[in-house]
Design an enzyme around this catalytic site. Structure first.
Site, short mmCIF file in Angstrom:
data_model
loop_
_atom_site.label_atom_id
_atom_site.label_comp_id
_atom_site.label_asym_id
_atom_site.label_seq_id
_atom_site.Cartn_x
_atom_site.Cartn_y
_atom_site.Cartn_z
N GLU A 133 0.84 -1.19 0.00
CA GLU A 133 0.00 0.00 0.00
C GLU A 133 0.88 1.25 0.00
O GLU A 133 2.11 1.17 0.05
CB GLU A 133 -0.95 -0.01 1.21
CG GLU A 133 -1.96 -1.15 1.17
CD GLU A 133 -2.96 -1.10 2.30
OE1 GLU A 133 -2.86 -0.19 3.15
OE2 GLU A 133 -3.86 -1.95 2.33
N HIS A 249 -8.40 10.06 3.19
CA HIS A 249 -8.10 8.93 2.31
C HIS A 249 -8.31 9.39 0.87
O HIS A 249 -9.34 10.00 0.55
CB HIS A 249 -9.01 7.73 2.62
CG HIS A 249 -8.51 6.45 2.04
ND1 HIS A 249 -8.58 6.18 0.69
CD2 HIS A 249 -7.92 5.38 2.61
CE1 HIS A 249 -8.05 4.98 0.46
NE2 HIS A 249 -7.65 4.47 1.62
N ARG A 297 -0.44 9.05 1.72
CA ARG A 297 -1.81 9.49 1.49
C ARG A 297 -1.96 11.00 1.42
O ARG A 297 -2.79 11.51 0.66
CB ARG A 297 -2.72 8.93 2.59
CG ARG A 297 -2.95 7.43 2.42
CD ARG A 297 -3.76 6.86 3.55
NE ARG A 297 -4.07 5.45 3.29
CZ ARG A 297 -4.64 4.65 4.18
NH1 ARG A 297 -4.96 5.11 5.37
NH2 ARG A 297 -4.89 3.39 3.88
N HIS A 359 -10.62 10.52 6.92
CA HIS A 359 -10.39 9.09 7.17
C HIS A 359 -9.84 8.81 8.56
O HIS A 359 -10.48 8.12 9.34
CB HIS A 359 -9.43 8.56 6.10
CG HIS A 359 -9.19 7.09 6.17
ND1 HIS A 359 -10.21 6.17 6.17
CD2 HIS A 359 -8.03 6.37 6.22
CE1 HIS A 359 -9.70 4.95 6.23
NE2 HIS A 359 -8.39 5.04 6.26
N ARG A 394 -0.37 9.24 8.73
CA ARG A 394 -0.28 7.81 9.02
C ARG A 394 0.15 7.02 7.80
O ARG A 394 -0.35 7.22 6.70
CB ARG A 394 -1.65 7.32 9.49
CG ARG A 394 -1.71 5.81 9.74
CD ARG A 394 -3.10 5.39 10.15
NE ARG A 394 -4.04 5.55 9.07
CZ ARG A 394 -4.75 4.54 8.54
NH1 ARG A 394 -4.60 3.32 9.01
NH2 ARG A 394 -5.61 4.76 7.58
#
Length: 548
Positions: A133, A249, A297, A359, A394
């Protein structure tokens, strides 16, 4: 359940004094892990949850758990590389010691979770299947049910809690911490969905209430993510940090006019080859970052926002995720495929319309590496807490890992403090709660307009003024009132921190200060409440020394 075994009724509502030593608030991965671990340590535990024990942020987590298992990893991958990727994503505000400690405990936490019954996907060779990811330099994200990892973890932990006979109090929201004369915790005040107030007494409380996505009009979070635990902790005198960093997100399924929780299109879709494109078919991430569509992100969300502002092809409120090259999309991503089907989209034949949405809260209640807060007897774990793992942004799929590790640590810390006689033995006074609140629709519109991905001084000041002018004092007689009061306090605290940080870093994007400023701003801001209940920045600021 209507209450723990042995509950007795008081004049103000049920006053549960069943000999609980620990109250856990929240039924996600951190809360259930804390409750089970505390029970294993011999503590008498009550878990309080706002809806049913099976409903939480955890349930909706799709992607997986980031972990480097010594026996199952990419060549050259290591815990140190996972730490390095986390520090890079955190944009200089992670606590390196906390990052190293939490990530190092990941493999053991996954082994314990599997022993508790969680079933992860396996590859043809029999090893746990791994994907990659955003922000990760290797394939280290394990998953369950293709893209239903959170649901599987929730199922396993709920069943494990039942096997350990954890007392569970459903459909009650924790409103307020009971405090003794010295400011130590003595339990919590709760409200049920019929408006009845009760008191749950215990010398230790673990907050594991999840995030605050409902601050915004569109979010990946369920309706229950209203910042209750953070508000409770602030009102109890605890400190919070990094509140300005709310991760958006990049890819939530776009539906015209949608509000509230919108379906997530997991980052693992891009990890397996999907590409973000605009309405003309041009790649969104070309030339933006060396990791392209798998950039962190904050980078991807900002790039999408800029591309939407440029409105190529006349589309100014979403872009597209082209996953047509992924073989057997419904088999690999059944949850996303089902959401797309409901929206009339076939990912195998057409790109998926997506847009950023609120998110994950990177900050929260400031805790030690063991989960202790600045208030005696109050602990926090999971998204509600600021451990130093996330910093300013994050790294994907670190959140479930953090919940597993820190949930267990918070329970162990409470057990240690109880055994050492360090917690309160007084009976704290009950206070019927009152608070200021802003109507939710008004608050969400203000926060979405002025405090989402792009912020500036004028907008943040306008937002603070609008919320102040819209506030009204109220007795908290319904769950909705409790949630709106929590959102109001958390929004004001976030605006305080965001207005002060005059730079762009991680998930905090200031259009009037577009550059990162390590000389002035490489530290975390700490927020508390003044005597009048207003959020204020505390001195000294929390220096982190985190890696870039």
């Amino acid at each position: 359940m209507t209450g723990p075994v042995g509950a007795r009724q008081s004049k103000t509502g049920p006053d549960w004094e069943a000999g609980a030593q620990l109250v856990v608030v929240g039924s996600g991965v951190a809360g259930l892990t804390a409750a089970v671990r505390a029970t294993e340590l011999g503590l008498r535990v009550v878990l309080v949850t706002k809806t049913s024990v099976s409903e939480s942020n955890t349930r909706w987590a799709q992607g997986g758990v980031a972990v480097v298992r010594p026996e199952e990893r990419d060549p050259g991958d290591s815990v140190d590389r996972h730490v390095a990727d986390t520090l890079a994503a955190g944009a200089g505000l992670c606590d390196p010691a906390a990052v190293a400690s939490i990530i190092a405990d990941g493999p053991a936490a996954i082994s314990r979770l599997r022993q508790r019954g969680a079933r992860f996907d396996v590859s043809a060779g029999g090893q746990l299947a791994r994907t990659r990811e955003g922000g990760h330099s290797a394939f280290r994200v394990i998953h369950a049910g293709g893209d239903a990892t959170g649901a599987e973890i929730q199922r396993a932990l709920v069943e494990d809690a039942a096997e350990h006979r954890v007392t569970i109090l459903e459909r009650h929201v924790a409103i307020d911490a009971l405090l003794d004369d010295g400011g130590a915790v003595g339990g919590v005040t709760v409200l049920d969905d019929h408006g009845r107030v009760g008191v749950l007494r215990a010398p230790a409380v673990v907050l594991a209430t999840g995030g605050l996505g409902q601050l915004y009009q569109v979010t990946s979070n369920p309706d229950i993510a209203t910042g209750d635990g953070l508000a409770l902790a602030l009102q109890a005198g605890a400190q919070a940090a990094d509140l300005e960093f709310v991760q958006f997100h990049p890819t939530v399924l776009y539906r015209p006019g949608a509000r509230g929780r919108c379906p997530l299109v997991t980052e693992a879709v891009r990890g397996e080859g999907a590409v973000l494109v605009d309405a003309t078919g041009a790649p969104v991430m070309a030339g933006v970052h060396e990791l392209g569509d798998l950039a962190p992100r904050d980078v991807v969300s900002s790039a999408i926002t800029r591309r939407m502002a440029e409105a190529p092809g006349g589309v100014d409120d979403h872009v597209f995720l082209d996953a047509t090259g992924i073989a057997d999309f419904p088999g690999r991503f059944p949850t996303v495929a089902a959401f797309c089907r409901q929206a009339g989209i076939d990912p195998a034949r057409e790109p998926i319309p997506v847009a950023p949405a609120a998110h994950f809260a990177c900050g929260g209640v400031l805790t030690s590496a063991a989960g202790r807060t600045s208030v005696r007897g109050l602990y926090a774990a999971g998204e509600v807490a600021r451990t130093g793992l996330h910093g300013a942004n994050r790294l994907a799929s670190n959140s479930l890992l953090e919940g597993l590790v820190m949930g267990a640590r918070a329970a162990e810390a409470a057990a240690i403090d109880l055994a050492a006689g360090q917690l309160s033995a007084q009976q704290a006074e009950f206070r019927r709660p009152r608070a200021n609140l802003v109507p939710r629709d008004r608050l969400q519109r203000v926060m979405t307009r002025y405090a989402a991905i792009g912020r500036d001084a004028a907008g943040l000041a306008d937002a603070a003024q609008m919320l102040s002018e819209s506030m009204r004092p109220a007795e908290l007689t319904t769950v909705r009132d409790v949630e709106d009061a929590a959102l109001t306090l958390v929004a004001r605290a976030l605006l305080t921190a965001a207005a002060a940080r005059t730079e762009t870093r991680g998930a905090h994007v200031r259009t009037d200060f577009p550059h990162r400023d390590d000389q002035r701003w490489r530290y975390s801001q700490v927020v508390g409440l003044a005597g009048d209940g207003d959020p204020v920045l505390l001195e000294p600021a929390l220096a982190t020394g985190g890696a870039a």
